[in-house]
Enzyme design. Structure first.
Site, short mmCIF file in Angstrom:
data_model
loop_
_atom_site.label_atom_id
_atom_site.label_comp_id
_atom_site.label_asym_id
_atom_site.label_seq_id
_atom_site.Cartn_x
_atom_site.Cartn_y
_atom_site.Cartn_z
N ARG A 196 1.06 -1.04 0.02
CA ARG A 196 0.08 -0.01 -0.33
C ARG A 196 1.35 1.61 0.10
NH1 ARG A 196 -4.83 -0.83 4.64
NH2 ARG A 196 -5.13 -2.77 4.03
N HIS A 213 -8.04 -3.88 -7.10
CA HIS A 213 -7.83 -3.21 -4.69
C HIS A 213 -8.94 -3.63 -4.38
CE1 HIS A 213 -4.70 -0.56 -3.20
NE2 HIS A 213 -6.21 -0.16 -2.82
N TYR A 234 -20.11 12.36 -10.35
CA TYR A 234 -20.18 13.63 -11.54
C TYR A 234 -18.51 14.18 -12.02
CZ TYR A 234 -23.45 14.87 -7.96
OH TYR A 234 -24.86 14.76 -7.20
#
Length: 819
Positions: free
Chosen positions: A40, A86, A130
């Site tokens: 990570r 992921h 959006y």
């Protein structure tokens, strides 16, 4: 467990292991830590990407969301990434996607975003439903040749598909875009760099692998941040590149604009990762609380074209000082470089050369594997073309053989038997159309065969020579530089050293005024012209109703002062920190300079330049106590002050003098008495002590002041009373006595004079700065007051209005220029 419970089956018991809890916890935590480090938080030294970045780009690649395709909803990209590669929260993936699209976060953004992707003011991006995104062109260079077996693949989290363990990376992304992250027990913070410089350094290292970090710095000048600004000094860059760690000072880019109402400081670039909105807020806070003085207005005029923060200064502000204060508190940040990345799966701090070397090792492997893949394909194609050419040479027989065959399989077998074609060649020939047997088609096949043979030869040369392979890398890097490189944004400026406010302040003598309500200011002494004694003076401060002047003293702007209060506290003050204001101004609250309690007033000020280690600070209290303490005990003064003297209940500190251990002390009282005695009679003690009796006081009398003198001193004792009268008497007229006597009469304190306010030792050329409680100030020459004996009334020094009294007096020795 009850005794009648059934025994566990033997096969279960055999699988149970007894382990120590601490051993299991330790190993589990190590496993977790390594998972965070490798999976990570840290980038791979080869492609400069963390797993989440790599998976996002690969998901876009697989979905065809490339730079020449239409934008795709970000939620779709996040969903593909999370579903296939992921398996973590969608917010973490989207946050990463957003940062990859921000041109103020990434030096070369890897995602082309459409919509609201946040701002340099810290505004968050719009929700993923959006916004739209696709790969930026430069991101495709990281994935180029991925399908040519250039890197290893591994199974995804649920074994449904595979994903690359690293990307081919056509450029050194670790240096170009940098990286930051916090793992377990370690962190990384690699700054971004200019693509052109990094490419030049990589090519230089390919051509000469003996180059040192310093040699490579001839190409890589330093980090190149997306927000521009300036790096101060080169030593920190050198340390970061040679050790892998360093602290780089980044300074905002600004310019001074002159205006009719005063100068303006205009900020056009801010340090990397600095929130512009928060920067403006902090500057405004400092202006409002008085920490930053001289600012008239603050505006953020930034737009899509760039940063523009305007700080308008007052007409009387010192631009250099405001600029320096901004640099100290707001316009500089430190970027802590930690070049930590994964090398062969293990975290390692890398130097500049090591980062480039790791990339080169990876890139050489990619180009080698790509060449092997291309060679295998070229050889397969050459083999097919050889079969086609052979078929063209025997076209009639080949056609006849195929026509006579029962089916396709029989045709292939017949071709292999009759013409010695391979399986691949015979299968291809069977599928050929008759139109390909034309003479024009034959010519094209021959031309293609020659080209393929040339390609095979080229690839074999590359695989057979390290120099040829490196030349391919160099050529591709140069093409990439030509396509994507741009000018450096971050400038590197020389470190001129720390510039203090004191360096910017002109040396000048000033008058400092402090009121009972703790309003303070400084005014140049030249503002007050010398007057004859007995004058009213001029307005020296426009006081609030009910406020009165408590202290006036003179100092140089570069003086470091010890300020003693009536309650025995000591504060340290730099004269230039006191706000400079006009003669009639009220002043500003001293709360940020002196942490005075209610009822606490300054009663003495000592310039630290006036004493050394072998000298003493000698103090006198209102009730006649005298205390001497080595000056060295007052070197470290806290911002909240320190104890200067321990006072008895109801007593107050009145005056402080610097003495050398061989002085005489003259203590004067409010009722006009004065005693002179050797300072050695008051033994030296520590700071928090009460001292000894210095003068006997009659009922109602108090101490007014203290003067240090010595045998042969030709100065005079200047005594000033509250009603504005005073006199000068040679110090030689005050004969030494033993400590703790009533002393001799110094001045007659009748109704006309009032009580003594203070005493000062003066020469004929000294000037007196006297200030009344109402704010009138008078500057007069001591020599204008005739020398008289003790026990006289004196003459008028300052003409006061009814009800007004002298508040404070100081002696000022003017320079030749001031006179």
């Amino acid at each position: 467990m009850s005794s009648d419970a059934p025994d566990a089956p033997d096969e279960v018991a055999e699988r149970v292991k007894n382990v120590r809890v601490e051993d299991e916890m330790e190993q589990s935590y190590i496993d977790y830590a390594m998972s965070v480090i490798a999976g990570r938080a840290l980038p791979d030294a080869r492609d400069g990407l963390k797993p989440v970045h790599r998976r996002i780009l690969y998901a876009m690649h697989e979905a065809g969301v490339t730079s020449n395709a239409g934008h795709r909803k970000s939620s779709s990209v996040v969903g593909e990434t999370m579903g296939d590669y992921h398996p973590h929260g969608d917010s973490a993936i989207y946050d990463t996607l957003v940062r990859m699209a921000q041109d103020f976060s990434m030096r070369y953004p890897l995602v082309d975003g459409q919509g609201n992707f946040g701002s340099i003011d810290g505004d968050p991006a719009a929700a993923m439903r959006y916004t739209e995104s696709r790969m930026a062109p430069i991101a495709e260079e990281l994935l180029a040749d991925l399908e040519k077996d250039t890197v290893d693949f591994e199974s995804n989290y649920d074994d449904r598909t595979t994903e690359p363990t690293v990307l081919p990376a056509a450029f050194p992304n670790l240096l170009v875009n940098g990286s930051s992250g916090i793992a377990v027990g370690m962190s990384t913070n690699i700054p971004p760099h200019n693509l052109g410089e990094v490419v030049d350094a990589t090519i230089a290292l390919i051509e000469d692998d003996s180059l040192s970090n310093l040699d490579l710095m001839e190409h890589v000048k330093g980090p190149d941040f997306p927000t521009g600004a300036n790096i101060v000094g080169r030593n920190a860059i050198k340390e970061a590149y040679t050790t892998g760690r360093g602290r780089i000072r980044v300074r905002a880019e600004y310019e001074i604009e002159e205006g009719e109402r005063g100068d303006s400081i205009v900020i056009t670039e801010i340090p990397f990762q600095q929130n512009k909105s928060r920067l403006v807020e902090r500057i405004a806070d400092d202006v409002n609380d008085g920490t930053l003085e001289g600012v008239r207005d603050l505006r953020d005029e930034s737009d899509r074209n760039g940063v523009r923060v305007v700080i308008e200064l007052k007409s009387n502000a010192n631009t250099d000082i405001v600029e320096n204060r901004l640099l100290e508190s707001h316009l500089e940040r430190t970027f802590g470089v930690i070049n930590l990345a994964l090398v062969d799966g293990e975290p390692k701090v890398l130097t500049l050369k090591e980062m480039l070397a790791e990339y080169l090792s990876h890139r050489r492997e990619v180009v080698r594997r790509r060449s092997e893949h291309d060679l295998a394909e070229a050889e397969d194609r050459a083999h097919i073309l050889e079969g086609r050419l052979k078929a063209l040479d025997n076209a009639e027989d080949v056609v006849e053989t195929i026509r006579n065959a029962e089916d396709r399989d029989a045709a292939r077998e017949a071709l292999e038997a009759q013409f010695e074609f391979s399986e691949e060649q015979s299968a291809h020939i069977v599928r050929m159309q008759l139109g390909s047997l034309t003479s024009m088609e034959a010519a094209e096949i021959e031309e293609e065969y020659e080209d393929v043979q040339a390609e095979i030869e080229r690839l074999e040369t590359i695989l057979g020579s390290q120099a040829e392979l490196d030349s391919v890398i160099v050529e591709e890097l140069r093409e990439l530089k030509e396509e994507y490189a741009d000018d450096r944004r971050t400038s590197i400026i020389e470190d001129a050293g720390t510039v203090t406010d004191e360096d910017l302040i002109p040396r000048e003598d000033v008058v400092v005024v402090l009121s009972e309500e703790d309003y303070i200011k400084r005014v140049p002494t030249e503002t007050f012209s010398s007057q004859h004694r007995g004058g009213k003076g001029v307005i020296g401060s426009d006081l609030k109703e009910g406020d009165r002047v408590s202290t006036v003293f003179t100092a140089n702007t570069h003086d470091y002062l010890l300020c003693f209060t009536n309650q025995g506290q000591v504060y340290q003050l730099k004269t230039y920190e006191i706000p400079e204001m006009s003669r009639t101004a009220r002043g500003k609250s001293a709360v940020n300079l002196l942490d005075l309690d209610d009822g606490e007033e300054l009663t003495a000020v000592v310039n630290t330049d006036d004493f050394g280690e072998d000298e003493f600070l000698t103090m006198v209290t209102r009730n006649g106590k005298v205390k001497r303490t080595p000056a060295g005990e007052y070197e470290d003064v806290l911002s909240t002050g320190i104890i200067g003297i321990r006072l008895e209940h109801g007593d107050e500190l009145v005056d402080v003098e610097v003495t050398d251990g061989e002085n005489d002390l003259v203590v004067a009282s409010a009722h006009g008495m004065a005693i002179r005695f050797d300072e050695s009679e008051a033994r030296s003690t520590g700071r928090a002590t009460k001292g000894v009796n210095g003068i006997k006081l009659r009922e109602g009398d108090t101490v007014a002041g203290l003067v240090a003198t010595h045998e042969g001193d030709d100065r005079a004792l200047f005594t000033v009373t509250e009603n504005g009268y005073g006199k000068r008497t040679p110090l030689t007229e005050y004969r030494p006595q033993s400590r703790y006597g009533y002393g001799l009469t110094d001045i007659k304190t009748e109704e006309r004079n009032g009580n003594v306010v203070t005493v000062k030792a003066v020469t004929d050329d000294d000037h007196l700065i006297a200030m009344s409680q109402s704010g009138q100030i008078l500057r007069t020459v001591a020599g204008e007051v005739s020398t008289v004996g003790r026990n006289t009334k004196g003459v008028k020094i300052m003409d006061l209005d009814d009800g007004d009294h002298v508040a404070s007096v100081d002696v000022y020795t003017p320079s030749d220029e001031d006179e």
